[in-house]
Design a protein around this motif. Structure first.
Motif, PDB file in Angstrom:
ATOM      1  N   PHE A  38       0.842  -1.190   0.000  1.00 12.85           N
ATOM      2  CA  PHE A  38       0.000   0.000   0.000  1.00 12.85           C
ATOM      3  C   PHE A  38       0.877   1.239   0.000  1.00 12.85           C
ATOM      4  O   PHE A  38       2.103   1.142   0.078  1.00 12.85           O
ATOM      5  CB  PHE A  38      -0.958  -0.008   1.201  1.00 12.85           C
ATOM      6  CG  PHE A  38      -0.269  -0.050   2.558  1.00 12.85           C
ATOM      7  CD1 PHE A  38       0.218  -1.240   3.071  1.00 12.85           C
ATOM      8  CD2 PHE A  38      -0.124   1.110   3.320  1.00 12.85           C
ATOM      9  CE1 PHE A  38       0.851  -1.285   4.314  1.00 12.85           C
ATOM     10  CE2 PHE A  38       0.499   1.074   4.558  1.00 12.85           C
ATOM     11  CZ  PHE A  38       0.993  -0.126   5.054  1.00 12.85           C
ATOM     12  N   GLU A  39       0.239   2.406  -0.141  1.00 12.40           N
ATOM     13  CA  GLU A  39       0.988   3.660  -0.116  1.00 12.40           C
ATOM     14  C   GLU A  39       0.813   4.278   1.260  1.00 12.40           C
ATOM     15  O   GLU A  39      -0.306   4.479   1.728  1.00 12.40           O
ATOM     16  CB  GLU A  39       0.442   4.599  -1.194  1.00 12.40           C
ATOM     17  CG  GLU A  39       1.247   5.883  -1.319  1.00 12.40           C
ATOM     18  CD  GLU A  39       0.592   6.855  -2.290  1.00 12.40           C
ATOM     19  OE1 GLU A  39       0.279   6.446  -3.423  1.00 12.40           O
ATOM     20  OE2 GLU A  39       0.394   8.020  -1.887  1.00 12.40           O
ATOM     21  N   LEU A  40       1.937   4.543   1.918  1.00 10.22           N
ATOM     22  CA  LEU A  40       1.898   5.126   3.253  1.00 10.22           C
ATOM     23  C   LEU A  40       2.596   6.475   3.216  1.00 10.22           C
ATOM     24  O   LEU A  40       3.803   6.548   2.936  1.00 10.22           O
ATOM     25  CB  LEU A  40       2.578   4.194   4.260  1.00 10.22           C
ATOM     26  CG  LEU A  40       2.726   4.729   5.686  1.00 10.22           C
ATOM     27  CD1 LEU A  40       1.367   5.007   6.309  1.00 10.22           C
ATOM     28  CD2 LEU A  40       3.513   3.748   6.547  1.00 10.22           C
ATOM     29  N   ASN A  41       1.850   7.510   3.476  1.00 14.83           N
ATOM     30  CA  ASN A  41       2.401   8.871   3.480  1.00 14.83           C
ATOM     31  C   ASN A  41       3.227   9.152   2.224  1.00 14.83           C
ATOM     32  O   ASN A  41       4.313   9.729   2.279  1.00 14.83           O
ATOM     33  CB  ASN A  41       3.240   9.098   4.739  1.00 14.83           C
ATOM     34  CG  ASN A  41       2.389   8.987   5.989  1.00 14.83           C
ATOM     35  OD1 ASN A  41       1.188   9.267   5.956  1.00 14.83           O
ATOM     36  ND2 ASN A  41       2.995   8.564   7.079  1.00 14.83           N
ATOM     37  N   GLY A  42       2.717   8.687   1.096  1.00 14.29           N
ATOM     38  CA  GLY A  42       3.341   8.991  -0.189  1.00 14.29           C
ATOM     39  C   GLY A  42       4.373   7.994  -0.661  1.00 14.29           C
ATOM     40  O   GLY A  42       4.862   8.117  -1.784  1.00 14.29           O
ATOM     41  N   SER A  43       4.744   7.017   0.170  1.00 12.10           N
ATOM     42  CA  SER A  43       5.749   6.038  -0.253  1.00 12.10           C
ATOM     43  C   SER A  43       5.153   4.634  -0.270  1.00 12.10           C
ATOM     44  O   SER A  43       4.328   4.300   0.581  1.00 12.10           O
ATOM     45  CB  SER A  43       6.938   6.033   0.716  1.00 12.10           C
ATOM     46  OG  SER A  43       7.483   7.320   0.808  1.00 12.10           O
ATOM     47  N   PRO A  44       5.595   3.813  -1.232  1.00 14.72           N
ATOM     48  CA  PRO A  44       5.088   2.441  -1.262  1.00 14.72           C
ATOM     49  C   PRO A  44       5.636   1.637  -0.092  1.00 14.72           C
ATOM     50  O   PRO A  44       6.788   1.814   0.322  1.00 14.72           O
ATOM     51  CB  PRO A  44       5.613   1.899  -2.593  1.00 14.72           C
ATOM     52  CG  PRO A  44       6.756   2.771  -2.956  1.00 14.72           C
ATOM     53  CD  PRO A  44       6.530   4.112  -2.327  1.00 14.72           C
ATOM     54  N   VAL A  45       4.805   0.778   0.458  1.00 16.33           N
ATOM     55  CA  VAL A  45       5.203  -0.076   1.579  1.00 16.33           C
ATOM     56  C   VAL A  45       4.806  -1.508   1.253  1.00 16.33           C
ATOM     57  O   VAL A  45       3.703  -1.762   0.768  1.00 16.33           O
ATOM     58  CB  VAL A  45       4.484   0.362   2.884  1.00 16.33           C
ATOM     59  CG1 VAL A  45       4.756  -0.638   4.004  1.00 16.33           C
ATOM     60  CG2 VAL A  45       4.931   1.745   3.304  1.00 16.33           C
ATOM     61  N   ASP A  46       5.745  -2.431   1.491  1.00 13.61           N
ATOM     62  CA  ASP A  46       5.440  -3.859   1.389  1.00 13.61           C
ATOM     63  C   ASP A  46       5.653  -4.444   2.772  1.00 13.61           C
ATOM     64  O   ASP A  46       6.729  -4.286   3.344  1.00 13.61           O
ATOM     65  CB  ASP A  46       6.398  -4.567   0.418  1.00 13.61           C
ATOM     66  CG  ASP A  46       6.254  -4.042  -0.992  1.00 13.61           C
ATOM     67  OD1 ASP A  46       5.254  -3.365  -1.258  1.00 13.61           O
ATOM     68  OD2 ASP A  46       7.146  -4.319  -1.809  1.00 13.61           O
ATOM     69  N   LEU A  47       4.652  -5.110   3.295  1.00 12.90           N
ATOM     70  CA  LEU A  47       4.741  -5.647   4.647  1.00 12.90           C
ATOM     71  C   LEU A  47       4.191  -7.063   4.680  1.00 12.90           C
ATOM     72  O   LEU A  47       3.334  -7.409   3.865  1.00 12.90           O
ATOM     73  CB  LEU A  47       3.855  -4.836   5.595  1.00 12.90           C
ATOM     74  CG  LEU A  47       4.352  -3.574   6.260  1.00 12.90           C
ATOM     75  CD1 LEU A  47       3.250  -3.063   7.187  1.00 12.90           C
ATOM     76  CD2 LEU A  47       5.617  -3.834   7.054  1.00 12.90           C
ATOM     77  N   THR A  48       4.663  -7.829   5.639  1.00 10.74           N
ATOM     78  CA  THR A  48       4.004  -9.095   5.941  1.00 10.74           C
ATOM     79  C   THR A  48       3.266  -8.925   7.258  1.00 10.74           C
ATOM     80  O   THR A  48       3.847  -8.449   8.240  1.00 10.74           O
ATOM     81  CB  THR A  48       5.037 -10.228   6.056  1.00 10.74           C
ATOM     82  OG1 THR A  48       5.729 -10.327   4.813  1.00 10.74           O
ATOM     83  CG2 THR A  48       4.341 -11.554   6.348  1.00 10.74           C
TER      84      THR A  48
END
Lengths: 195, 297
Positions: A38-48
């Motif tokens: 998802f996009e968090l505060n303008g930056s892409p984030v990949d999480l498990t």
């Protein structure tokens, strides 16, 4: 109200596993730990994440973004307000996997390099807070209002802000802060609709 | 116990996952009700089937005599739709009374109905509008009127592997006057003590047809057929209104809780029905303004 233990979830250390090669879970796939992008505060984030993780815990415990507070954990108090695709949401009622493909804004996403967002500046100047625990949620909710309606009157502000509880101010200074923010944004050419 | 999360790509995917999961599977869309029940330990499913990304379940469309709203359309999307605002202002007003902006922005219309909570605002007003839902399941699709949908508290006629696909809301007749009232006792974002949705179709000062729906005072939102029968064919004046309000009191079967005793709620049914019908009798109705906030008209 539920027992106290449910209010503090214990995690087995930080989980910031990044899966750059596993862009998205196939539709219909089953897993208890799953990747979310998802996009968090303008930056892409990949999480498990765990399927049952709620967003406010992921923000605070996995991402160290402690600006998002939590209180009731039942969607009532407004402390954990975030913006989901620009609209206020209770992050205690959002499961982390639901963030897939969405745009999330937390209080850390406002302002830049020591420069306050106009709504933050208005809250500071008008003393729209005292203890501050509700303030990240108040400011995000206000920002969404002003993005949709740049010039709300007081009844509209109070209606929109219903459920962002504050036990210090009595709300008058919060309403004043939001009116002041509306004026600031009007002077600076309108709110950024991207929040 | 681990919780498996299934992101369904299509309605068929979702139904297949629900069949596989059986009683251990729950559908999640906006999650505002489901996550609360998870957090509080009221439910403990093994599988969550996320239908939020199924494109076919979203959207709002005009089909001439009705609007069809996809099940996963959020309450905010419904209430800000120009089409809904033009044709169903009473629904916009009712959705504006749902909890807070944070809930409206995430909760879905289909989820709201599938939850089966008698206190929820959309259910009562959709009953007064003669709305129906399309369900999809292992045996194909079927339409169900809302009266058949709501069975008991938190219990609906939706089968274990069925989904709400869309909601059909017929446009009210031009002669229809509609209102939705919600009495709250503590804070604006609370559940109603009593919810009332009313519709009078009025020709030449006489009521041709009526719907009177009560929310939050029985195991499901309920119509009051006895009151509707009294209103039908009548000129709407104080005597008929008082009679309908008394019949509504008899139909109500509330539970006493922190929002008031059962007796208080019954008394408030009379008051709120009287206010709703008085408003419709005197005005053009179809309130573009969300009515019912502490007003003592």
């Amino acid at each position: 109200m539920g027992c106290v233990q449910t209010y503090k979830r214990v995690h087995n250390g930080p989980r910031m596993t990044v899966h750059p090669n596993n862009r998205s879970a196939a539709p219909g796939s089953v897993s208890s730990r799953l990747d979310v992008h998802f996009e968090l505060n303008g930056s892409p984030v990949d999480l498990t994440v765990e399927a049952s993780d709620v967003v406010c815990d992921v923000l605070r415990d996995q991402l160290d973004l402690t600006g998002t507070k939590f209180g009731c954990r039942i969607g009532v108090c407004g402390l954990c307000t975030v913006l989901l695709d620009g609209m206020p949401a209770s992050s205690c009622l959002l499961l982390a996997p639901m963030l897939e493909g969405r745009r999330l804004t937390t209080i850390e996403g406002l302002g830049s390099d020591g420069r306050l967002d106009p709504v933050q500046a208005a809250f500071a100047e008008e003393q729209g807070f005292q203890c501050g625990i509700c303030t990240p949620g108040q400011i995000l909710a206000a920002r969404a209002l002003l993005a949709h309606e740049p010039d709300p009157d007081e009844p509209r502000i109070r209606d929109w802000m219903t459920g962002n509880l504050c036990r210090c101010t009595g709300y008058a200074s919060i309403v004043r802060s939001i009116r002041s923010a509306a004026n600031r944004l009007a002077e600076s050419g309108g709110p950024e609709r991207s929040a | 116990m681990s919780l498996d999360y299934i992101r369904a790509g299509t309605t068929e995917d979702a139904i297949a996952a629900l069949i596989r999961g059986g009683d251990d599977a729950k559908v999640v869309a906006g999650g505002t009700a489901l996550v609360l029940m998870l957090q509080e330990g009221f439910i403990a499913p093994r599988y969550l089937v996320d239908i939020g990304r199924i494109a076919a379940l979203g959207g709002i469309r005009d089909v001439g005599d009705a609007v069809i709203i996809g099940a996963t359309t959020t309450l905010w999307q419904v209430m800000t739709s120009p089409l809904v605002g033009r044709r169903l202002p009473v629904l916009v007003g009712a959705l504006g009374r749902v909890a807070t902006v944070r809930i409206r922005s995430v909760a879905t219309l289909g989820g709201n109905l599938a939850h089966g909570d008698p206190r929820l605002d959309p259910a009562a007003v959709l009953l007064a509008l003669d709305a129906s839902v399309r369900l999809a399941g292992p045996d194909g699709e079927r339409w169900l009127g809302l009266e058949e949908l709501f069975v008991d508290e938190l219990t609906t006629a939706i089968g274990p592997a069925e989904l709400v696909v869309e909601i059909r809301i017929p446009y009210p007749d031009p002669s229809s006057r509609l209102t939705y009232r919600k009495l709250v006792g503590q804070t604006m974002d609370d559940y109603g003590v009593v919810n009332v949705a009313a519709r009078l179709d009025v020709d030449d000062g006489r009521c041709r047809d009526a719907r009177l729906v009560l929310g939050a005072v029985a195991a499901t939102p309920i119509r009051v057929p006895a009151a509707e029968a009294v209103l039908r064919g009548a000129g709407i004046g104080p005597a008929v209104i008082a009679q309908a309000a008394e019949l509504a009191r008899e139909a109500a079967d509330p539970v006493g809780d922190l929002r008031g005793s059962a007796g208080y709620k019954c008394d408030m049914v009379v008051v709120e029905v009287r206010r709703a019908l008085t408003e419709l009798a005197s005005g053009p109705g179809g309130p573009a303004t969300p009515a019912g906030r502490w007003s003592d008209s």
